[in-house]
Motif scaffolding. Structure first.
Motif, mmCIF file in Angstrom:
data_model
loop_
_atom_site.group_PDB
_atom_site.id
_atom_site.type_symbol
_atom_site.label_atom_id
_atom_site.label_comp_id
_atom_site.label_asym_id
_atom_site.label_seq_id
_atom_site.Cartn_x
_atom_site.Cartn_y
_atom_site.Cartn_z
ATOM 1 N N THR A 1 6.141 8.331 -3.221
ATOM 2 C CA THR A 1 5.522 7.458 -2.223
ATOM 3 C C THR A 1 6.532 6.453 -1.692
ATOM 4 O O THR A 1 7.562 6.193 -2.308
ATOM 5 C CB THR A 1 4.321 6.684 -2.813
ATOM 6 N N SER A 2 6.218 5.903 -0.536
ATOM 7 C CA SER A 2 6.950 4.777 0.044
ATOM 8 C C SER A 2 5.977 3.611 0.178
ATOM 9 O O SER A 2 4.767 3.813 0.309
ATOM 10 C CB SER A 2 7.515 5.145 1.424
ATOM 11 N N LEU B 1 -1.168 17.221 8.137
ATOM 12 C CA LEU B 1 -1.469 15.799 8.314
ATOM 13 C C LEU B 1 -1.321 15.043 7.003
ATOM 14 O O LEU B 1 -1.903 15.429 5.985
ATOM 15 C CB LEU B 1 -2.897 15.623 8.833
ATOM 16 N N ASN B 2 -0.575 13.960 7.036
ATOM 17 C CA ASN B 2 -0.539 13.026 5.913
ATOM 18 C C ASN B 2 -1.387 11.799 6.234
ATOM 19 O O ASN B 2 -2.047 11.246 5.365
ATOM 20 C CB ASN B 2 0.902 12.604 5.613
ATOM 21 N N LEU B 3 -1.374 11.375 7.500
ATOM 22 C CA LEU B 3 -2.213 10.282 7.984
ATOM 23 C C LEU B 3 -3.314 10.833 8.873
ATOM 24 O O LEU B 3 -3.120 11.849 9.542
ATOM 25 C CB LEU B 3 -1.388 9.280 8.798
ATOM 26 N N ASP C 1 -2.858 10.570 -1.989
ATOM 27 C CA ASP C 1 -3.467 11.417 -3.013
ATOM 28 C C ASP C 1 -2.600 12.616 -3.389
ATOM 29 O O ASP C 1 -3.020 13.469 -4.173
ATOM 30 C CB ASP C 1 -4.849 11.899 -2.546
ATOM 31 N N GLY C 2 -1.390 12.700 -2.841
ATOM 32 C CA GLY C 2 -0.511 13.819 -3.168
ATOM 33 C C GLY C 2 -0.901 15.117 -2.492
ATOM 34 O O GLY C 2 -0.404 16.187 -2.874
ATOM 35 N N LEU C 3 -1.778 15.054 -1.483
ATOM 36 C CA LEU C 3 -2.204 16.257 -0.769
ATOM 37 C C LEU C 3 -1.976 16.079 0.724
ATOM 38 O O LEU C 3 -2.067 14.970 1.253
ATOM 39 C CB LEU C 3 -3.690 16.544 -1.016
ATOM 40 N N VAL C 4 -1.695 17.180 1.403
ATOM 41 C CA VAL C 4 -1.561 17.174 2.848
ATOM 42 C C VAL C 4 -2.681 18.044 3.424
ATOM 43 O O VAL C 4 -3.052 19.071 2.833
ATOM 44 C CB VAL C 4 -0.168 17.698 3.276
ATOM 45 N N ASP D 1 0.855 -1.185 0.000
ATOM 46 C CA ASP D 1 0.000 0.000 0.000
ATOM 47 C C ASP D 1 0.895 1.242 0.000
ATOM 48 O O ASP D 1 1.701 1.416 0.916
ATOM 49 C CB ASP D 1 -0.892 -0.021 1.245
ATOM 50 N N PRO D 2 0.798 2.118 -1.018
ATOM 51 C CA PRO D 2 1.680 3.292 -1.074
ATOM 52 C C PRO D 2 1.283 4.363 -0.069
ATOM 53 O O PRO D 2 0.099 4.594 0.189
ATOM 54 C CB PRO D 2 1.518 3.791 -2.508
ATOM 55 N N LEU D 3 2.278 5.012 0.488
ATOM 56 C CA LEU D 3 2.094 6.113 1.435
ATOM 57 C C LEU D 3 2.852 7.324 0.922
ATOM 58 O O LEU D 3 4.042 7.225 0.591
ATOM 59 C CB LEU D 3 2.616 5.711 2.823
#
Length: 543
Positions: free
Chosen positions: A455-456, A337-339, A370-373, A209-211
């Motif tokens: 992404t990671s 926030l990313n998560l 989604d490339g957004l924070v 799953d990409p993050l």
């Protein structure tokens, strides 16, 4: 001669001499448990025999395991659970595949391992490419430890980039929560042979799953603003040919970046952990101290609004130009926030659906790839306390915007009486620091700039973390193994960050890399590895 030298017991390892996250660099929270782990980890594997020489004799022993694993563990964290888990994994997988991250830097380990793979491939070893493409990494630690490993994989540009599974040993464990590995370490997961096997099988069956990964650049207009920064951010000195360029410190993050009072509370806790590790030896005590420093950091009185020191600009989704964003005067902390898991599972963005006002502002449901924070604000102590107490379900932080890039310009709105620099507190992925900022008379502000950096790959667990029948869960996972698919699965598309993964459903099928040799297939002196004994102590129940 010291007592430990006379008894032959290796002394507890000192904090690492190299640069490491706070949670790795701090002294062991449970010293006796760490010493016990050191004693057992010092055993020589004089009795092992490579599987190459016994393949075809016993069923289930393959020359090439389908899901080869290595483990990076912060054995100093988790109180007594960290050393105990390290001991169990060393016995189940072998000491050569388990690395105490306080002694073995992930960059040195992975760089050498990839070099070994490449040398073996050049010499004609067909197995080398197989292992390199299938390798999975387990990171056992807190968010800082996970970010360290993810950053190492990024910096080394490993091909293919190995995915990371998680065993939570930290305080907040926000990455672990978001990817289905739970919010705390479950001692039952290593209680006996069946539980150890299930734990490893969950890693083998997890889906990639990409993050989103985000770069952070802190530009310092003068050298006098240089402050001790966290491990994940390093100062880059300008080259001589660049002339009088501003200093810049660069790094990466995967979870969150914050400026203001929440970072000040985290800074107080980390100062305490370094000075008195015995007071922060457990998860419950850590959360209590976090609450204490939150209450005493100025949320309820005395603190100035963040607008007195910071201005916000963003690159909106699909845009290329910077736009200024107004922050209301009651905001005392800005969080990127990313998560959707912060400070132990709190959803600052909120679990409630978007309102009409949110849609007018162009907001959409958050996703971690989604490339957004997401940018939110926390106001006074009562507002922040309600957000934390309800985990964002009843009250959430103020939704400011979503952005593909963020710039925070910092300069104090006043000049200190002594003419010195003012300061502001920041934190990135749980690593806080106190940053000097220029005063009102300065020509240039200090800037913190955040941009998307690809992404990671993490592994997402969908199996029950506490099965009522571990042996049955093993059989279910083994039965769903499909070895006919490609070795490197495609990344899973967007997955909403608002979903809770603490008790995830069982998937319809495991990934292509799902098969894993049962640790009990290898025996030591007639005792299975998952239940092997050293003296009178079982692997999953060391005393």
């Amino acid at each position: 001669m010291s007592e430990s030298s006379q008894s032959g017991t290796p002394p507890p390892r000192a904090p690492p001499s190299f640069d490491a996250p706070h949670e790795v660099a701090s002294r062991p929270g449970h010293r006796n448990a760490y010493i016990k782990y050191r004693e057992n980890d010092a055993l020589h594997t004089t009795y092992t025999l490579p599987h190459t020489y016994v393949q075809g004799i016993k069923h289930g022993i393959a020359k090439r395991p389908e899901s080869p694993l290595i483990v990076f563990i912060n054995a100093r964290s988790g109180g007594g659970d960290g050393p105990r888990l390290a001991q169990v994994l060393s016995r189940a997988l072998g000491r050569a595949q388990v690395f105490d991250i306080s002694e073995h830097r992930p960059d040195a380990v992975l760089e050498k391992m990839w070099s070994n793979f490449q040398d073996a491939e050049k010499s004609g070893d067909k197995d080398a490419a197989y292992y390199r493409q299938r390798l999975r990494i387990i990171v056992a630690g807190g968010d800082g430890t996970i970010a360290w490993v993810l950053g190492t994989i990024k910096k080394l540009d490993l091909q293919p980039a190995p995915g990371v599974a998680i065993i939570p040993l930290g305080t907040g464990n926000d990455m672990s929560r978001s990817f289905g590995w739970g919010g705390l370490f479950l001692r039952s997961s290593i209680k006996n042979y069946d539980q150890v096997c299930c734990t490893l099988m969950r890693v083998a069956c997890a889906k990639p799953d990409p993050l989103d990964c985000w770069s952070i650049s802190v530009t310092l207009p003068t050298r006098g603003l240089i402050s001790p920064m966290p491990h994940c951010i390093s100062l880059a000195e300008p080259k001589p040919e660049q002339g009088q360029q501003p200093l810049a410190a660069r790094g990466m993050f995967w979870n969150y970046l914050s400026v203001g009072l929440d970072a000040k509370a985290a800074y107080g806790f980390h100062q305490l952990r370094e000075a008195h590790p015995a007071l922060t030896a457990g998860r419950i005590s850590n959360q209590w101290w976090y609450s204490w420093f939150s209450c005493t950091s100025g949320w309820f009185c005395g603190a100035q609004p963040i607008t007195h020191k910071a201005k916000l600009s963003i690159i909106p989704a699909g845009g290329t130009l910077w736009q200024d964003v107004k922050i209301k005067d009651d905001v005392r902390a800005i969080v990127l926030l990313n998560l959707q898991s912060y400070a132990g599972g709190r959803q600052l963005w909120g679990a409630a659906p978007l309102t009409k006002k949110d849609h007018v502002k162009g907001l959409k449901e958050p996703s971690y790839n989604d490339g957004l924070v997401e940018v939110v604000g926390l106001t006074n102590g009562y507002h922040t306390g309600m957000v934390m107490a309800t985990s964002g379900h009843m009250v959430h932080a103020r939704r400011i915007c979503q952005a593909a890039g963020v710039r925070i310009s910092m300069r104090a709105s006043h000049t200190r009486a002594d003419g010195g620099h003012s300061h502001c507190f920041l934190q990135v992925d749980g690593e806080p620091w106190r940053q000097s900022v220029p005063n009102l008379a300065a020509d240039e502000p200090l800037t913190v700039e955040v941009k998307h950096l690809g992404t990671s790959q993490l592994y997402h667990n969908y199996h029950d973390l506490e099965p009522s029948d571990p042996k049955k869960q093993q059989q279910v996972m083994l039965a769903k193994v499909d070895l006919t698919q490609n070795m490197t699965p495609n990344l899973t598309p967007n997955m909403s960050r608002t979903t809770s993964h603490n008790s995830a459903p069982t998937p319809k099928a495991c990934s292509s890399q799902a098969s894993l040799q049962r640790p009990g297939d290898s025996k030591v002196g007639g005792s299975k590895v998952g239940d092997s004994k050293v003296g009178d102590s079982k692997v999953g129940d060391s005393k």
